[in-house]
Design a protein around this motif. Structure first.
Motif, mmCIF file in Angstrom:
data_model
loop_
_atom_site.group_PDB
_atom_site.id
_atom_site.type_symbol
_atom_site.label_atom_id
_atom_site.label_comp_id
_atom_site.label_asym_id
_atom_site.label_seq_id
_atom_site.Cartn_x
_atom_site.Cartn_y
_atom_site.Cartn_z
ATOM 1 N N PHE A 1 0.822 -0.967 -0.167
ATOM 2 C CA PHE A 1 -0.092 -0.123 -0.377
ATOM 3 C C PHE A 1 1.032 1.070 -0.177
ATOM 4 O O PHE A 1 0.549 2.474 -0.622
ATOM 5 N N LEU A 2 1.926 1.288 0.751
ATOM 6 C CA LEU A 2 2.703 2.324 1.189
ATOM 7 C C LEU A 2 3.470 2.783 -0.473
ATOM 8 O O LEU A 2 3.832 3.878 -1.036
ATOM 9 N N THR A 3 3.705 2.133 -0.669
ATOM 10 C CA THR A 3 4.656 2.078 -1.472
ATOM 11 C C THR A 3 3.837 2.145 -3.945
ATOM 12 O O THR A 3 3.760 3.271 -3.807
ATOM 13 N N TYR A 4 2.390 1.902 -3.135
ATOM 14 C CA TYR A 4 1.578 2.392 -3.970
ATOM 15 C C TYR A 4 1.051 3.801 -4.023
ATOM 16 O O TYR A 4 0.641 4.381 -4.768
ATOM 17 N N ALA A 5 0.800 3.971 -2.357
ATOM 18 C CA ALA A 5 0.446 5.237 -2.317
ATOM 19 C C ALA A 5 2.019 6.547 -2.334
ATOM 20 O O ALA A 5 1.299 7.429 -3.594
ATOM 21 N N PHE A 6 2.735 6.426 -2.241
ATOM 22 C CA PHE A 6 3.862 7.962 -2.512
ATOM 23 C C PHE A 6 3.868 7.260 -3.871
ATOM 24 O O PHE A 6 3.715 8.526 -4.297
ATOM 25 N N CYS A 7 3.424 6.596 -4.928
ATOM 26 C CA CYS A 7 3.296 6.445 -6.373
ATOM 27 C C CYS A 7 2.641 7.476 -7.016
ATOM 28 O O CYS A 7 2.538 8.026 -7.393
#
Length: 184
Positions: free
Chosen positions: A168-174
């Motif tokens: 989730f965090l990887t995707y949200a940062f992107c």
């Protein structure tokens, strides 16, 4: 998915029956061995039935989570046809996050980006912790209300994606960076 479990039940029951007949001792009461075997089969079928019901409940719960999240964020409802796997659910949650984030205005996106950063740092991102900060207390009441709403909505997303926090965090940062090539 349930067809696999039905096949397992049939195979398991067949194995138990053949095992029961192969090891049935000769006795004065030949039906006692058959009764014991039938009781064993009944328990095995009951156990498999319970497992199938739990899996069915999990799929319904996953679909409910996606539906509840969609409603909470004020997005279009997503019909979940067919079976839903955990990987599919996480992808749906990430897609929901992107759709929601892109509908926010720039000041709201900035708040969400900051909250996601705090969440990534391992800090507790609750309304209590945010509302006690000097940053929050200096905001006018209407903006505090908006921030509170965003905190609760983001918390629903993070709860729904808790099993895959890093994804989730990887995707949200992107998504938060404005990239259009984010891969859920």
């Amino acid at each position: 998915m349930l067809n696999k479990y039905k096949l397992l039940v049939v195979a398991g029951v067949s194995s138990i029956i053949s095992l029961g007949f192969a090891q049935m001792p000769a006795s004065a009461d030949p039906l006692s061995g058959l009764t014991n075997m039938l009781n064993t089969i009944n328990r095995a079928v009951g156990s498999v039935d319970s497992t199938v019901q739990q899996l069915d409940g999990t799929v319904k719960n996953v679909s409910g989570t996606v539906d509840n999240l969609t409603r909470t964020l004020g997005l279009q409802s997503r019909g979940s046809g067919g079976s839903v796997s955990e990987a599919d659910t996480t992808k749906q949650i990430l897609d929901i996050y992107q759709e929601w984030y892109k509908q926010l205005n720039p000041p709201e996106q900035e708040i969400i980006s900051w909250l996601v950063m705090e969440f990534a740092r391992g800090r507790e991102v609750t309304f209590d912790t945010i509302s006690s900060t000097e940053w929050f207390q200096q905001k006018p009441l209407q903006e505090q209300q908006l921030i509170g709403s965003l905190v609760f909505k983001l918390n629903e997303i993070t709860k729904a994606s808790a099993n895959e926090k890093d994804r989730f965090l990887t995707y949200a940062f992107c998504v938060n960076s404005g990239s259009s090539n984010c891969n859920p």
